[in-house]
Design an enzyme around this catalytic site. Structure first.
Site, PDB file in Angstrom:
ATOM      1  CB  VAL A  44      36.918  38.326  40.978  1.00  0.00           C
ATOM      2  CG1 VAL A  44      36.560  37.023  41.694  1.00  0.00           C
ATOM      3  CG2 VAL A  44      38.423  38.559  41.044  1.00  0.00           C
ATOM      4  CB  CYS A  45      31.906  40.098  39.689  1.00  0.00           C
ATOM      5  SG  CYS A  45      32.311  41.027  41.183  1.00  0.00           S
ATOM      6  N   PRO A  46      32.387  38.195  37.195  1.00  0.00           N
ATOM      7  CG  PRO A  46      33.412  38.860  35.205  1.00  0.00           C
ATOM      8  CD  PRO A  46      33.175  39.303  36.618  1.00  0.00           C
TER       9      PRO A  46
END
Length: 199
Positions: free
Chosen positions: A47-49
Site C-alpha cells: 500500500v505504501c508506494p
C-alpha cells in the site's frame, strides 16, 4: 502527554533521502510553513508506494498551498534511496519529490503515537502542522488501508481558511472552497439550518 490537535508538534531530527542525497532534516527546518507529516510502515511494501506516489502527483498543488511533505518510515536512508531508484521512479518520473525520513526503532513514531511495538513499524499516521507549529489534524489508520489524498487536501484548505479568517469562520461538514462557512456566535446558535447547505 499524548499528541493531539491543538498541541505543539514535537520537534525531531532524522536522517533522510532527499534531492538525491542523504541528509539530516528537522521539523524545525520548516518553521513558518504548513507541514504534512506522513508516517507509513515500510519501503518495498504494497500500500505504501501507492500512497506516496498519489501524494507526489498532488505535490505541486500542495506546494501552492505552502505545504511541505515529510514522509517517515523505519527504513534506513540507504533503503529509501534504493526504493526511489528501483520502484518509486517507475511509478512517477523522478520518484517522489519530498524527503523520505528514517525513523529507526520508531523513535519519532513513538513521540507521535503511531508506532506499533508488536510489528516494529509506524502505522499510517498523518499530521497537519500549521506555521506556528501546532497540530491541526491527526489521523491514524491501520496498515492495510491507504489514505485518501483528496480528503487530506480538502482538510488542509479548510484549516487554512479558518486561519485566514482569524478563527472568525469555521468549516462545516463536506466544506469545499467557495461553499458557505459558519460564523460562530449567539445569533447562529440553533439556526445553522438557515445558512448551511449540505447539497
Amino acid at each position: 502527554m499524548s499528541i493531539r490537535p491543538g498541541l505543539k508538534a514535537p520537534d525531531f531530527e532524522l536522517d533522510g533521502f532527499y534531492n538525491g542525497k542523504i541528509q539530516k532534516i528537522s521539523l524545525s527546518d520548516y518553521k513558518g510553513k504548513w507541514v504534512l507529516l506522513v508516517f507509513y510502515p515500510a519501503d518495498f511494501t504494497f500500500v505504501c508506494p501507492t500512497e506516496l506516489v498519489t501524494i507526489a502527483r498532488r505535490y505541486k498543488e500542495l506546494r501552492e498551498l505552502d505545504v511541505e511533505v515529510l514522509a517517515i518510515s523505519i527504513d534506513t536512508p540507504f533503503v529509501h534511496k534504493v526504493w526511489q531508484e528501483v520502484e518509486l521512479s517507475k511509478m512517477i518520473e523522478g520518484g517522489v519529490p519530498y524527503p523520505l525520513l528514517s525513523d529507526l526503532a520508531g523513535k519519532v513514531g513513538k513521540l507521535y503515537g503511531v508506532y506499533d511495538e508488536d510489528e516494529g513499524l509506524n502505522l499510517r499516521g498523518t499530521f497537519l502542522i500549521d506555521p506556528d507549529g501546532v497540530i491541526q489534524f491527526s489521523d491514524i489508520v491501520n496498515a492495510p488501508v491507504g489514505r485518501n489524498v483528496e480528503e487530506l487536501i480538502r482538510r488542509i484548505k479548510a484549516f487554512q481558511h479558518v486561519r485566514q479568517s482569524g478563527g472568525q469562520e469555521v468549516c462545516p461538514a463536506q466544506w469545499e472552497p467557495g461553499k458557505n462557512t459558519l460564523k460562530p456566535g449567539a445569533d447562529l446558535a440553533g439556526k445553522v439550518f438557515e445558512v448551511w447547505n449540505n447539497g
